[in-house]
Design a protein around this motif. Structure first.
Motif, PDB file in Angstrom:
ATOM      1  N   ASP A 323       2.282  -1.947  -0.353  1.00  0.00           N
ATOM      2  CA  ASP A 323       2.190  -0.986   0.743  1.00  0.00           C
ATOM      3  C   ASP A 323       2.072   0.401   0.125  1.00  0.00           C
ATOM      4  O   ASP A 323       3.000   0.886  -0.527  1.00  0.00           O
ATOM      5  CB  ASP A 323       3.445  -1.088   1.622  1.00  0.00           C
ATOM      6  CG  ASP A 323       3.430  -0.111   2.787  1.00  0.00           C
ATOM      7  OD1 ASP A 323       2.525   0.751   2.847  1.00  0.00           O
ATOM      8  OD2 ASP A 323       4.341  -0.192   3.636  1.00  0.00           O
ATOM      9  N   PHE A 324       0.921   1.057   0.326  1.00  0.00           N
ATOM     10  CA  PHE A 324       0.666   2.351  -0.315  1.00  0.00           C
ATOM     11  C   PHE A 324       1.186   3.526   0.504  1.00  0.00           C
ATOM     12  O   PHE A 324       0.886   4.682   0.185  1.00  0.00           O
ATOM     13  CB  PHE A 324      -0.824   2.510  -0.594  1.00  0.00           C
ATOM     14  CG  PHE A 324      -1.362   1.474  -1.552  1.00  0.00           C
ATOM     15  CD1 PHE A 324      -0.998   1.487  -2.887  1.00  0.00           C
ATOM     16  CD2 PHE A 324      -2.213   0.470  -1.107  1.00  0.00           C
ATOM     17  CE1 PHE A 324      -1.474   0.537  -3.770  1.00  0.00           C
ATOM     18  CE2 PHE A 324      -2.701  -0.484  -1.981  1.00  0.00           C
ATOM     19  CZ  PHE A 324      -2.331  -0.459  -3.319  1.00  0.00           C
ATOM     20  N   GLN A 325       1.947   3.254   1.516  1.00  0.00           N
ATOM     21  CA  GLN A 325       2.655   4.289   2.269  1.00  0.00           C
ATOM     22  C   GLN A 325       1.717   5.373   2.833  1.00  0.00           C
ATOM     23  O   GLN A 325       2.053   6.562   2.861  1.00  0.00           O
ATOM     24  CB  GLN A 325       3.710   4.939   1.387  1.00  0.00           C
ATOM     25  CG  GLN A 325       4.831   3.987   0.932  1.00  0.00           C
ATOM     26  CD  GLN A 325       5.786   3.644   2.076  1.00  0.00           C
ATOM     27  OE1 GLN A 325       6.693   4.405   2.410  1.00  0.00           O
ATOM     28  NE2 GLN A 325       5.561   2.498   2.696  1.00  0.00           N
ATOM     29  N   GLY A 326       0.566   4.942   3.311  1.00  0.00           N
ATOM     30  CA  GLY A 326      -0.362   5.877   3.931  1.00  0.00           C
ATOM     31  C   GLY A 326      -1.158   6.720   2.954  1.00  0.00           C
ATOM     32  O   GLY A 326      -1.996   7.533   3.364  1.00  0.00           O
ATOM     33  N   ARG A 327      -0.903   6.555   1.655  1.00  0.00           N
ATOM     34  CA  ARG A 327      -1.658   7.297   0.651  1.00  0.00           C
ATOM     35  C   ARG A 327      -2.881   6.503   0.191  1.00  0.00           C
ATOM     36  O   ARG A 327      -3.000   5.309   0.474  1.00  0.00           O
ATOM     37  CB  ARG A 327      -0.778   7.606  -0.574  1.00  0.00           C
ATOM     38  CG  ARG A 327       0.287   8.661  -0.331  1.00  0.00           C
ATOM     39  CD  ARG A 327       1.040   8.928  -1.618  1.00  0.00           C
ATOM     40  NE  ARG A 327       1.979  10.027  -1.489  1.00  0.00           N
ATOM     41  CZ  ARG A 327       1.696  11.290  -1.729  1.00  0.00           C
ATOM     42  NH1 ARG A 327       0.490  11.622  -2.130  1.00  0.00           N
ATOM     43  NH2 ARG A 327       2.608  12.235  -1.593  1.00  0.00           N
ATOM     44  N   GLU A 328      -3.749   7.170  -0.528  1.00  0.00           N
ATOM     45  CA  GLU A 328      -4.851   6.484  -1.177  1.00  0.00           C
ATOM     46  C   GLU A 328      -4.288   5.526  -2.220  1.00  0.00           C
ATOM     47  O   GLU A 328      -3.486   5.921  -3.073  1.00  0.00           O
ATOM     48  CB  GLU A 328      -5.755   7.515  -1.862  1.00  0.00           C
ATOM     49  CG  GLU A 328      -6.887   6.914  -2.661  1.00  0.00           C
ATOM     50  CD  GLU A 328      -7.626   7.963  -3.469  1.00  0.00           C
ATOM     51  OE1 GLU A 328      -8.647   7.611  -4.091  1.00  0.00           O
ATOM     52  OE2 GLU A 328      -7.181   9.126  -3.502  1.00  0.00           O
TER      53      GLU A 328
END
Length: 336
Positions: A323-328
């Motif tokens: 899960d990239f936490q909304g980042r690229e």
């Protein structure tokens, strides 16, 4: 009127030893190198508006006593698989600001921008903007002879513009046979054998603003696009490998311990570097993840990456969700 292009295509060497200049009637000059050849600009007070384009092969600025005055340089983007493009500022012959300091350079994938320093005295070159636009682009700063006794070269970028999707490899210094491919000497200090790559701004802000809990996720200390990589950080000496000293050993460099050894022990601000296999069945939140050696992370859980970035230094298997936490999301691997 219009633009006249000097084109070198295919293997071989082209040396331009005279003045290259726009026409008095408004016509422009451009230089293009492609097909794996070599173009040396042994220029004398050249000024032209058209761009320099190197889409495959090597171009070098050498011997000239003044800066080459040009607007834009485009490196890389070759349609030939695995063909690289290099642009070398050669200060091994003499120390000169080889480009006008407001030049704009764009990397289009698998490109090299090199500062080759002077053996006797430190080389300092400043460029305007640099944009790693597509894929992986490489900047290297290294001594004249790849020797530990070489004077330190310093390449400064006034504004490093990094769009989404751009990955920057950084290397420099001189360590035994590694020479220009060295990465651990980069930004470690001042003096012979070291090298520095600096940015006055990154995306128009202070370089420190690009860091996420100590690392710059998209800037990797590596010998090239297929070399083993480490995250970078930014200090008064410019970019440097995060958490490593000049010998390649893990070192806190006078601060807190850089890495947490397990995912289980990590927090949302932890840069985790595992040296053994691990299992994640629940949700683990860490800042970044590095797999040291051939590692397997088993389990049915989720690994949340605050920075959105992970590195595999060799071969790795990851079974939990990422899960990239909304980042690229950035996943960097070594030649895999």
């Amino acid at each position: 009127d219009g633009t006249k292009t000097l084109l070198a295509s295919g293997p071989g060497v082209v040396a331009i030893r005279g003045v290259v200049a726009d026409g008095d009637g408004g016509g422009k000059v451009a230089l293009t190198n492609s097909g794996g050849g070599y173009m040396n600009l042994e220029y004398y007070a050249s000024t032209f508006s058209g761009p320099i384009t190197n889409s495959g092969g090597s171009m070098s600025l050498v011997y000239g006593a003044t800066a080459l005055n040009v607007g834009n340089i485009y490196l890389g983007g070759s349609e030939t698989l695995n063909q690289t493009s290099s642009f070398v500022l050669r200060n091994d012959t003499s120390n000169v600001q080889r480009l006008n300091s407001n030049v704009s350079i764009t990397g289009l994938g698998r490109s090299y921008l090199d500062l080759r320093g002077n053996a006797a005295e430190s080389s300092t070159v400043t460029i305007g903007t640099y944009t790693p636009e597509l894929g992986v682009d490489i900047i290297r700063s290294y001594g004249a002879n790849g020797a530990a006794t070489d004077a330190m070269p310093v390449l400064t970028i006034s504004n490093l513009i990094r769009p989404d999707g751009g990955i920057l490899n950084l290397a420099g210094g001189a360590v035994s046979s590694e020479g220009r491919q060295a990465k651990y000497n980069l930004g470690q200090g001042s003096g012979a054998g070291y090298a520095q790559i600096k940015a006055t701004q990154i995306n128009g802000a202070a370089p420190e603003d690009a860091m996420v809990n100590g690392i710059i996720p998209w800037a990797i200390a590596a010998a090239g696009p297929s070399g083993s990589g480490n995250f970078t950080t930014y200090t008064e000496n410019g970019f440097k490998p995060y958490g490593f000293d000049a010998t390649g050993a893990v070192d806190d460099n006078g601060g807190t311990e850089p890495f947490v050894a397990t995912i289980a022990a990590g927090t949302s601000t932890s840069n985790v570097r595992i040296t053994a296999d691990e299992t994640v069945d629940g949700t683990a939140t860490i800042n970044s993840l590095t797999l040291n050696g051939s590692r397997t992370i088993d389990g049915s859980g989720t690994i949340q990456l605050t920075s959105g970035a992970m590195i595999s230094e060799s071969y790795g298997n990851i079974y939990p969700d990422l899960d990239f936490q909304g980042r690229e999301g950035i996943v960097y691997t070594a030649n895999n």
